[in-house]
Design an enzyme around this catalytic site. Structure first.
Site, PDB file in Angstrom:
ATOM      1  N   HIS A 277      77.232  66.863  30.343  1.00 41.06           N
ATOM      2  CA  HIS A 277      77.126  65.406  30.528  1.00 41.06           C
ATOM      3  C   HIS A 277      77.075  64.668  29.198  1.00 41.06           C
ATOM      4  CE1 HIS A 277      72.712  65.008  29.872  1.00 41.06           C
ATOM      5  NE2 HIS A 277      72.603  66.150  30.507  1.00 41.06           N
ATOM      6  N   GLU A 323      74.130  61.683  33.832  1.00 41.57           N
ATOM      7  CA  GLU A 323      73.327  62.731  34.475  1.00 41.57           C
ATOM      8  C   GLU A 323      71.859  62.356  34.493  1.00 41.57           C
ATOM      9  OE1 GLU A 323      70.793  66.412  34.621  1.00 41.57           O
ATOM     10  OE2 GLU A 323      70.962  64.958  33.004  1.00 41.57           O
ATOM     11  N   GLU A 324      71.381  61.787  33.378  1.00 42.07           N
ATOM     12  CA  GLU A 324      69.936  61.706  33.150  1.00 42.07           C
ATOM     13  C   GLU A 324      69.160  60.905  34.187  1.00 42.07           C
ATOM     14  OE1 GLU A 324      68.345  63.589  31.484  1.00 42.07           O
ATOM     15  OE2 GLU A 324      69.468  64.265  29.742  1.00 42.07           O
ATOM     16  N   ASP A 351      74.346  72.834  30.588  1.00 41.45           N
ATOM     17  CA  ASP A 351      73.358  71.761  30.403  1.00 41.45           C
ATOM     18  C   ASP A 351      71.953  72.332  30.242  1.00 41.45           C
ATOM     19  OD1 ASP A 351      72.143  69.278  30.238  1.00 41.45           O
ATOM     20  OD2 ASP A 351      72.132  68.946  32.406  1.00 41.45           O
ATOM     21  N   HIS A 422      64.319  65.794  25.782  1.00 38.19           N
ATOM     22  CA  HIS A 422      63.882  64.407  26.056  1.00 38.19           C
ATOM     23  C   HIS A 422      62.880  63.866  25.030  1.00 38.19           C
ATOM     24  CE1 HIS A 422      64.940  64.888  30.650  1.00 38.19           C
ATOM     25  NE2 HIS A 422      65.952  65.152  29.847  1.00 38.19           N
TER      26      HIS A 422
END
Lengths: 456, 456
Positions: A277, A323-324, A351, A422
């Site tokens: 992504h 995607e997130e 991913d 993240h």
């Protein structure tokens, strides 16, 4: 030697010869990637020249332009954009959390904090006592205490889980649904321990989801050291904290999946898809998550062109959007595949970071899986084996899209992923060139084998 | 069911039950290490409070004191020092290499450089033309050109070798013997491309050995980017460089192996040894090389004590002295083992970095190896398998010390090791806590299995 034994003897010989052809071609791809691979350089461009690229941001748009241009430069049969609408969440400001009182005594101790993605702002400064719980069970037991309070979930990783994604799956429940679970009992905000394995104080953001039945209260992840401190204090006494966040949504934005295609020479109607992504969170460069998957996908295209490999089946290289915080890109890819009645036989995503590869995880029927497992000796020299179970958020909507479709994932070593996932530490400098390229080697190998032998 | 089938049925049942006991105990050790492990904290002390610790340096002496104290705090049956004499090489100054002329035109372009360990100083500034060669074969062909020149060996790693130690073995020949090979034909100094996989410009030092038959000329490793530049220029024209180094030897110094021992309850005369080396180069903190092996060794002792494990055989935890530039510690350990007629059945070293473990490599007879391989399912949950071939510089002198002795090594993932091996980047910050501790888990598991089942 009696002639009637010959066929029996030739069978394994042929099979070995085949396997030798495959092992030589995979080595050729590996040598090309490990020597001339461009994944690392492309990752530099994506992370340093574009940067964080949350859906709806100008950087996300730049990433689409960059992705299209970069794929076109590799001369596949075609490159096209697949438009989709994406949520447009903005952090809106510098998230603020502080301990302001300990057992009635005033303090001002700011804590490292990131609001969770999709969470709404506090609409001013909230100050309240903390109710610290270690589980949803404890929350249920203490629900009478929660009204008007800030709930802290001690969502630590279980360090004994060697597969860190298992620990993430468990602790992740607090990030995803903690806010509404606490709002149900009148909490005014929630704090969580960052979903992190790192011995540091970096806060880790990530997506959360509100249950529409309850007030949409602020939700914030704290740096691990600060979270430990808060939890220790709250277990012993009365802690007051302040929370201020600024999250809000603009109307949905326009985004795109970026897709390159090489048309199959023999079975053009059978599709093999690989991807990652293109979006990331706003707080970092999205180097491992998922710049790595993007540039590995591109590298597989590059090596096929460099070695003049002509696939029998049609291969799609997909840079998924968003995607997130909503996975709208993945959903749209599956949607279009259905509309166009495409026959997708194999879909694989990278991913889980650009770390040294450990396996190709494949979700398939026992018979299919048994076939794939025979390929383990071909992957082993490059660090992988075939293991059961694999997929990815972007490709999940492709499950069952037709009776042959098989989902898979590149599974790299998972020890370091949740140190930086993240967090602001997910930057180019924390990606290792050889590890990244070796992931591309394994992706290229499995695509080659699926293309050559199909999935039946 | 006929009774006569029972024994056949019970055999695998018993074996499974045994294996279950083992798998539970290994998990117990893993849980303890991954939750409460001290290896990472000890590594912080060794790297940040002591630092680089080349044999003969004050830091090497501090490391012995620290190692002894740290082992004693873990309450083994005994801790003792095993004295040995070690070479006392000093870098002596800031190594200097510069390009000073390109095709007759003056320049002053300093290059990132470290003199090789054990190399002698230049005794002033040397300036000469460069003869750049890519192999010893090329050196032999061009030997007439070498007199009075500075020879540059383009000792790049082969990037296609997925096991980076193989590439190191090949390119390493230039570092080890390049100086004397060039001095034989009258070269006044040698430069090499650092033995590095990193896309950066850090020079990597490491040991070299002079052939006493030829002049002892300076030998220097260049940062990869600078080495590439020099090679490219030298292929096209006439390049002049200056070299100044300061290496010299003081008389041999006193050093020690630091050894902890838990006495075996059943077979105290059978020794199992695990270890790493306490020394490092002077240019870094020796975090991966081999602080990792040191603290993993200590962690195995810690977890055995924490779980109150009483070994059947005698276990030695050894912090070897002086691996880097003479391996005198390892030699003395084997020497004392011979003098004392100790029966060493298994010796394992961790000296390939604190990265995520991939296997336990064991050098053994086919029958013994077949037995060890049955343990792979017990190690697999922790990332390892049993593979053939393993050892380490410190334990090599233990080979064949008695007919039962088996050598082994912890084999971690090798992609990142030569990015920082012997460069100033081998520091604590580049060690990952979970990867380091997982290595200790695998060391503890193999020691437990060897202790329980022996090697026959």
């Amino acid at each position: 030697m009696k002639l009637r034994f010959l066929p029996l003897l030739l069978l394994p010989l042929f099979s070995n010869a085949q396997s030798n052809v495959d092992s030589l071609f995979i080595k050729k791809m590996s040598d090309e990637i490990m020597t001339n691979g461009k994944a690392y350089d492309l990752l530099y461009e994506l992370t340093k020249k574009i940067g964080g690229r949350l859906a709806g941001s100008p950087q996300a748009q730049n990433a689409v332009i960059w992705g299209k241009k970069s794929l076109e430069a590799m001369s596949p049969d075609k490159v096209f954009l697949q438009p989709c609408k994406v949520p447009n969440w903005k952090r809106g400001g510098n998230d603020f959390v502080a301990i302001t009182g300990v057992n009635g005594e005033a303090r001002m101790q700011p804590l490292a904090a990131f609001a969770l993605g999709n969470s709404l702002g506090s609409n001013g400064l909230i100050e309240a006592e903390v109710v610290a719980v270690a589980s949803f069970e404890e929350l249920e037991k203490r629900k009478e205490e929660v009204k008007g309070k800030i709930v802290y979930f001690h969502s630590v990783f279980d360090p004994t889980k060697i597969q860190t994604f298992k620990a993430y799956g468990e602790s992740g429940a607090f990030r995803r649904s903690g806010a509404s679970r606490a709002a149900k009992y009148g909490a005014v905000a929630v704090l969580i321990h960052s979903l992190s394995t790192a011995p540091d104080n970096e806060p880790h953001t990530g997506v959360m989801v509100y249950d529409e039945a309850y007030p949409k209260i602020p939700a914030v992840a704290l740096g691990p050291n600060d979270a430990q401190l808060l939890y220790a204090l709250a277990k012993k006494g009365t802690i007051k904290t302040q929370v201020q966040t600024y999250g809000f949504f603009l109307p949905d934005a326009d985004d795109n999946n970026v897709i390159a295609e090489i048309r199959g020479s023999e079975f053009p109607d059978q599709y093999i898809t690989l991807g990652g992504h293109l979006d990331s969170w706003d707080v970092n460069e999205g180097a491992h998550d998922d710049g790595a998957g993007i540039v590995q996908t591109m590298e597989v295209l590059r090596v096929m062109k460099a070695l003049n490999y002509k696939p029998k089946r049609t291969i799609r290289f997909v840079l998924f959007a968003n995607e997130e915080n909503a996975a709208r890109g993945g959903k749209e890819y599956a949607n279009q595949a259905k509309i166009n009645m495409e026959n997708h036989i194999f879909v694989i995503e990278s991913d889980e970071g650009g770390f040294t590869p450990r396996s190709i995880g494949i979700t398939a029927s026992p018979a299919q899986f048994a076939k794939f497992q025979t390929w383990t000796p071909l992957l082993k020299p490059y660090g992988s084996e075939i293991t059961f179970g694999g997929g990815g958020t972007d490709i999940a909507p492709m499950a069952g899209i037709n009776k042959e479709s098989i989902l898979a994932g590149l599974i790299p070593d998972s020890q370091r992923y949740f140190d930086l996932h993240h967090a602001k530490t997910d930057v180019f400098e924390n990606v290792n060139k050889r590890e990244l390229h070796l992931g591309a080697v394994n992706m290229a190998a499995i695509i080659y084998l699926i293309d050559k032998y199909g999935v039946k």
